[in-house]
Design a protein around this motif. Structure first.
Motif, PDB file in Angstrom:
ATOM      1  N   ASP A  53      29.900  41.626  41.918  1.00  0.00           N
ATOM      2  CA  ASP A  53      29.232  42.832  41.434  1.00  0.00           C
ATOM      3  C   ASP A  53      27.716  42.664  41.488  1.00  0.00           C
ATOM      4  O   ASP A  53      27.034  42.703  40.471  1.00  0.00           O
ATOM      5  CB  ASP A  53      29.696  43.151  40.009  1.00  0.00           C
ATOM      6  CG  ASP A  53      29.274  44.550  39.576  1.00  0.00           C
ATOM      7  OD1 ASP A  53      29.036  45.386  40.461  1.00  0.00           O
ATOM      8  OD2 ASP A  53      29.183  44.784  38.350  1.00  0.00           O
ATOM      9  N   THR A  79      34.080  36.649  40.056  1.00  0.00           N
ATOM     10  CA  THR A  79      34.336  37.978  39.511  1.00  0.00           C
ATOM     11  C   THR A  79      34.825  37.866  38.077  1.00  0.00           C
ATOM     12  O   THR A  79      35.342  36.827  37.668  1.00  0.00           O
ATOM     13  CB  THR A  79      35.380  38.740  40.346  1.00  0.00           C
ATOM     14  OG1 THR A  79      35.609  40.026  39.785  1.00  0.00           O
ATOM     15  CG2 THR A  79      36.698  37.988  40.395  1.00  0.00           C
ATOM     16  N   SER A  81      37.129  39.920  36.991  1.00  0.00           N
ATOM     17  CA  SER A  81      38.491  40.456  36.979  1.00  0.00           C
ATOM     18  C   SER A  81      39.501  39.400  37.398  1.00  0.00           C
ATOM     19  O   SER A  81      39.414  38.838  38.493  1.00  0.00           O
ATOM     20  CB  SER A  81      38.605  41.657  37.926  1.00  0.00           C
ATOM     21  OG  SER A  81      39.943  42.113  37.980  1.00  0.00           O
ATOM     22  N   ALA A  83      42.772  40.166  37.542  1.00  0.00           N
ATOM     23  CA  ALA A  83      43.951  40.890  38.014  1.00  0.00           C
ATOM     24  C   ALA A  83      44.292  40.475  39.443  1.00  0.00           C
ATOM     25  O   ALA A  83      43.403  40.282  40.284  1.00  0.00           O
ATOM     26  CB  ALA A  83      43.706  42.393  37.955  1.00  0.00           C
ATOM     27  N   ALA A  86      42.813  42.567  42.309  1.00  0.00           N
ATOM     28  CA  ALA A  86      41.388  42.296  42.532  1.00  0.00           C
ATOM     29  C   ALA A  86      41.203  41.025  43.338  1.00  0.00           C
ATOM     30  O   ALA A  86      40.350  40.951  44.234  1.00  0.00           O
ATOM     31  CB  ALA A  86      40.663  42.194  41.202  1.00  0.00           C
ATOM     32  N   VAL A 100      37.496  33.185  38.770  1.00  0.00           N
ATOM     33  CA  VAL A 100      37.337  34.194  37.717  1.00  0.00           C
ATOM     34  C   VAL A 100      36.406  33.677  36.627  1.00  0.00           C
ATOM     35  O   VAL A 100      36.522  32.532  36.180  1.00  0.00           O
ATOM     36  CB  VAL A 100      38.711  34.569  37.118  1.00  0.00           C
ATOM     37  CG1 VAL A 100      38.540  35.565  35.972  1.00  0.00           C
ATOM     38  CG2 VAL A 100      39.624  35.146  38.195  1.00  0.00           C
TER      39      VAL A 100
END
Length: 218
Positions: A53, A79, A81, A83, A86, A100
């Motif tokens: 991001d 990141t 996320s 999940a 993702a 993560v």
């Protein structure tokens, strides 16, 4: 190994850089995607630690650009996320690995080193030549069984010379691989580091200067 960190959380980016430098890696840092693309266009990196991001140019677009360029740099995407979709999406963009946040720094180091090995021919477990044995994992050096304490830069220079297996390595190549972008290209730091390294390795002299070309292990 040379690493580029692209992370907009400045404290995190600087902390990662400090930790990787302590592991004898050469590290540059940028805080947005546009700056990352600019650095990647002018420097050869082994690993890109890429926050997904990023501002200005999104991390996804940086990753796509790297994947499409054919560059040998390996991408570790960071990141928030966890999940599965993702992670799958990040890898499908061309990332080589995915981590993560928050993460353990030891895991980050291990993943960076693993990706670095994939960006060039794999090093053997030990680098050995002319009675010198260098252990990349433990960051230990021995000559004829005698332990040789080295600074991070001395260790990095010796590792690059051992990897070259007797071929000549230029001062410019040593600056590229062992120091970061803030080093003055006209500095005599390579010569000074080699002088100290030779002194620590002792006699007989091991590192040869090839006039007008660079340095090599005899």
């Amino acid at each position: 190994m040379r690493v580029l960190i692209a992370e907009d959380e400045r404290m995190l980016a600087d902390s990662i850089a400090e930790g990787l430098r302590a592991e004898a890696l050469a590290v540059d840092v940028v805080y947005d995607g546009d700056a990352a693309l600019e650095r990647l266009s002018v420097n050869d990196y082994d690993v890109l630690v890429l926050d997904r991001d990023l501002p200005v140019v999104h991390g996804d677009d940086v990753c796509r650009s790297v994947a499409g360029s054919g560059a040998s740099v390996r991408v570790l995407m960071l990141t928030a996320s966890a999940a599965v979709p993702a992670r799958v999406e990040g890898l499908s963009l061309g990332a080589d690995d995915y981590l993560v946040k928050p993460f353990a720094f030891e895991e980050l180091v291990a993943r960076v080193r693993a990706l670095g090995r994939r960006s060039r021919p794999a090093d053997p477990p030990m680098l050995e030549r002319s009675g010198v044995r260098l252990d990349p994992a433990r960051r230990e050096v021995y000559r004829d069984g005698r332990y040789v304490p080295l600074t991070r830069k001395e260790f990095g220079v010796l590792a690059e010379l051992l990897r070259a297996a007797g071929t000549v390595v230029s001062a410019e190549d040593l600056l590229e691989k062992v120091w970061d972008e803030h080093i003055d290209p006209f500095t005599n730091t390579v010569r000074v580091t080699l002088m100290k390294l030779r002194r620590k390795l002792g006699e007989p002299a091991l590192i040869e200067t090839v006039p007008g070309a660079g340095y090599r292990i005899r």
